[in-house]
Write a protein that holds these residues in place. Structure first.
Motif, PDB file in Angstrom:
ATOM      1  N   GLY A 109       7.432   1.279  10.583  1.00  0.00           N
ATOM      2  CA  GLY A 109       6.001   1.207  10.847  1.00  0.00           C
ATOM      3  C   GLY A 109       5.128   1.590   9.670  1.00  0.00           C
ATOM      4  O   GLY A 109       3.906   1.467   9.741  1.00  0.00           O
ATOM      5  N   GLN A 110       5.760   2.063   8.550  1.00  0.00           N
ATOM      6  CA  GLN A 110       4.978   2.507   7.390  1.00  0.00           C
ATOM      7  C   GLN A 110       5.406   1.814   6.100  1.00  0.00           C
ATOM      8  O   GLN A 110       5.057   2.254   5.013  1.00  0.00           O
ATOM      9  N   VAL A 111       6.183   0.737   6.197  1.00  0.00           N
ATOM     10  CA  VAL A 111       6.660   0.052   5.000  1.00  0.00           C
ATOM     11  C   VAL A 111       5.511  -0.677   4.325  1.00  0.00           C
ATOM     12  O   VAL A 111       4.813  -1.478   4.945  1.00  0.00           O
ATOM     13  N   GLU A 112       5.297  -0.366   3.042  1.00  0.00           N
ATOM     14  CA  GLU A 112       4.233  -1.004   2.277  1.00  0.00           C
ATOM     15  C   GLU A 112       4.830  -1.689   1.060  1.00  0.00           C
ATOM     16  O   GLU A 112       5.983  -1.443   0.683  1.00  0.00           O
ATOM     17  N   LYS A 113       4.035  -2.565   0.431  1.00  0.00           N
ATOM     18  CA  LYS A 113       4.492  -3.231  -0.787  1.00  0.00           C
ATOM     19  C   LYS A 113       4.756  -2.186  -1.869  1.00  0.00           C
ATOM     20  O   LYS A 113       4.062  -1.182  -1.963  1.00  0.00           O
ATOM     21  N   VAL A 114       5.786  -2.448  -2.689  1.00  0.00           N
ATOM     22  CA  VAL A 114       6.135  -1.516  -3.748  1.00  0.00           C
ATOM     23  C   VAL A 114       6.532  -2.306  -4.986  1.00  0.00           C
ATOM     24  O   VAL A 114       7.057  -3.414  -4.889  1.00  0.00           O
ATOM     25  N   SER A 115       6.240  -1.734  -6.156  1.00  0.00           N
ATOM     26  CA  SER A 115       6.603  -2.357  -7.427  1.00  0.00           C
ATOM     27  C   SER A 115       7.366  -1.341  -8.274  1.00  0.00           C
ATOM     28  O   SER A 115       7.320  -0.134  -8.021  1.00  0.00           O
ATOM     29  N   HIS A 116       8.062  -1.839  -9.299  1.00  0.00           N
ATOM     30  CA  HIS A 116       8.818  -0.946 -10.181  1.00  0.00           C
ATOM     31  C   HIS A 116       7.875  -0.002 -10.915  1.00  0.00           C
ATOM     32  O   HIS A 116       8.212   1.168 -11.149  1.00  0.00           O
ATOM     33  N   GLU A 117       6.693  -0.485 -11.256  1.00  0.00           N
ATOM     34  CA  GLU A 117       5.709   0.361 -11.948  1.00  0.00           C
ATOM     35  C   GLU A 117       5.289   1.537 -11.073  1.00  0.00           C
ATOM     36  O   GLU A 117       5.131   2.669 -11.558  1.00  0.00           O
ATOM     37  N   GLU A 118       5.124   1.272  -9.774  1.00  0.00           N
ATOM     38  CA  GLU A 118       4.758   2.348  -8.854  1.00  0.00           C
ATOM     39  C   GLU A 118       5.894   3.352  -8.696  1.00  0.00           C
ATOM     40  O   GLU A 118       5.664   4.565  -8.580  1.00  0.00           O
ATOM     41  N   VAL A 119       7.125   2.849  -8.696  1.00  0.00           N
ATOM     42  CA  VAL A 119       8.286   3.732  -8.629  1.00  0.00           C
ATOM     43  C   VAL A 119       8.335   4.646  -9.851  1.00  0.00           C
ATOM     44  O   VAL A 119       8.550   5.860  -9.740  1.00  0.00           O
ATOM     45  N   LEU A 120       8.120   4.073 -11.042  1.00  0.00           N
ATOM     46  CA  LEU A 120       8.129   4.864 -12.271  1.00  0.00           C
ATOM     47  C   LEU A 120       7.030   5.916 -12.259  1.00  0.00           C
ATOM     48  O   LEU A 120       7.242   7.067 -12.668  1.00  0.00           O
ATOM     49  N   GLN A 121       5.855   5.526 -11.782  1.00  0.00           N
ATOM     50  CA  GLN A 121       4.727   6.454 -11.738  1.00  0.00           C
ATOM     51  C   GLN A 121       5.040   7.637 -10.822  1.00  0.00           C
ATOM     52  O   GLN A 121       4.802   8.795 -11.182  1.00  0.00           O
ATOM     53  N   ALA A 122       5.581   7.356  -9.648  1.00  0.00           N
ATOM     54  CA  ALA A 122       5.915   8.421  -8.704  1.00  0.00           C
ATOM     55  C   ALA A 122       7.014   9.320  -9.259  1.00  0.00           C
ATOM     56  O   ALA A 122       6.974  10.550  -9.102  1.00  0.00           O
ATOM     57  N   ALA A 123       8.004   8.721  -9.926  1.00  0.00           N
ATOM     58  CA  ALA A 123       9.096   9.501 -10.502  1.00  0.00           C
ATOM     59  C   ALA A 123       8.599  10.397 -11.622  1.00  0.00           C
ATOM     60  O   ALA A 123       9.032  11.549 -11.764  1.00  0.00           O
ATOM     61  N   ASN A 124       7.678   9.890 -12.425  1.00  0.00           N
ATOM     62  CA  ASN A 124       7.124  10.688 -13.521  1.00  0.00           C
ATOM     63  C   ASN A 124       6.334  11.890 -13.006  1.00  0.00           C
ATOM     64  O   ASN A 124       6.332  12.965 -13.625  1.00  0.00           O
TER      65      ASN A 124
END
Length: 275
Positions: free
Chosen positions: A237-252
């Motif tokens: 119910g909470q799945v949203e679009k995601v990109s590799h750039e967003e993954v990198l930003q969150a990891a950083n």
């Protein structure tokens, strides 16, 4: 085995000290290198037989040095099955670590969280995994000198290191989760139905790495500690679009917490006896 020994001899000729612990850094988690007293950095493309990382956010070099007084070997950038490498190539650094005398490995990754209690930026300590790669790096003829034909995986991730991680997190006031990591091939991010399936079968987070390295490490008698930075959510119910750039930003953003935890853990896990 010839390639493994050739590579390890090349590296040994360049090292002043023998690394005690190996660390494999995942997407966006390269900040750990800033806390390392670097003694030698060797680009992957200059190392005999070594693959080359092609993924954005991966530095692409072996780094040797000290972290909190412990000699470490850091793979800054890993190799993925989805890049077209074989499972043997993906896990080649683990084989080299064994030849260099490393007995403990820390593997990190960026992962999508399915557990409804997880938030973006959480650190999940891996207590177990589910292999959904559809293959295994141990398929093929087995070299009994390297490890058993049929590998026991009842403790893929070291319970002793897991306990130390919990204790260190408490001391540092770092909130950590723990859970089961689901390993998939990628490179697609998951569909809502896939996230739902992974949760149903017992997964808490999903990613495209770590499982092959862990299998080969255990085959070679290396203890493993794993942790994931939750960079996106696949909660029903909470799945949203995601990109590799967003993954990198969150990891950083979450990376500094992981670095503090690993830094504090290193001297403590060094004293653990394997087995």
């Amino acid at each position: 085995m010839h390639k493994i020994k050739e590579t390890s001899h090349f590296l040994t000729s360049k090292l002043k000290n023998n690394p005690k612990i190996g660390i494999i850094l995942g997407s966006g988690l390269g900040g750990l290198v800033q806390h390392l007293d670097i003694e030698e950095e060797i680009p992957y493309d200059t190392i005999p037989n070594f693959p080359v990382s092609t993924v954005k956010g991966h530095r692409g070099s072996l780094i040797f040095g000290k972290m909190n007084g412990v000699d470490v070997m850091v793979c800054s950038g890993r190799f993925h099955y989805y890049e077209g490498y074989t499972m043997q190539e993906v896990t080649f650094p683990i084989q080299v670590m064994k030849e260099l005398g490393i007995t403990k490995v820390i593997v990190s990754n960026a992962a999508g969280g399915m557990n409804p209690t997880f938030k973006v930026g959480d650190i999940m300590l891996i207590r177990d995994h589910i292999n959904l790669f559809g293959t295994n790096p141990l398929i093929g003829p087995n070299n009994d000198e390297m490890g058993p034909r049929f590998l026991d995986m009842s403790e893929a991730y070291s319970k002793k290191m897991l306990r130390i991680a919990f204790d260190c997190a408490k001391e540092l006031d770092i909130h950590v989760q723990n859970g089961v990591y689901v390993g998939v091939t990628g490179p697609c991010f998951e569909t809502p139905a896939e996230y739902r399936m992974f949760a149903i079968i017992g997964g808490d987070a999903v990613g495209m790495s770590t499982v092959p390295e862990t299998i080969v490490a255990r085959h070679r008698g290396i203890e493993v500690f794993g942790l994931s930075v939750i960079t996106d959510l696949g909660i029903v119910g909470q799945v949203e679009k995601v990109s590799h750039e967003e993954v990198l930003q969150a990891a950083n953003i979450a990376g500094p917490k992981m670095v503090k935890l690993v830094y504090e853990m290193l001297p403590k896990i060094l004293d653990i006896k394997n087995g």
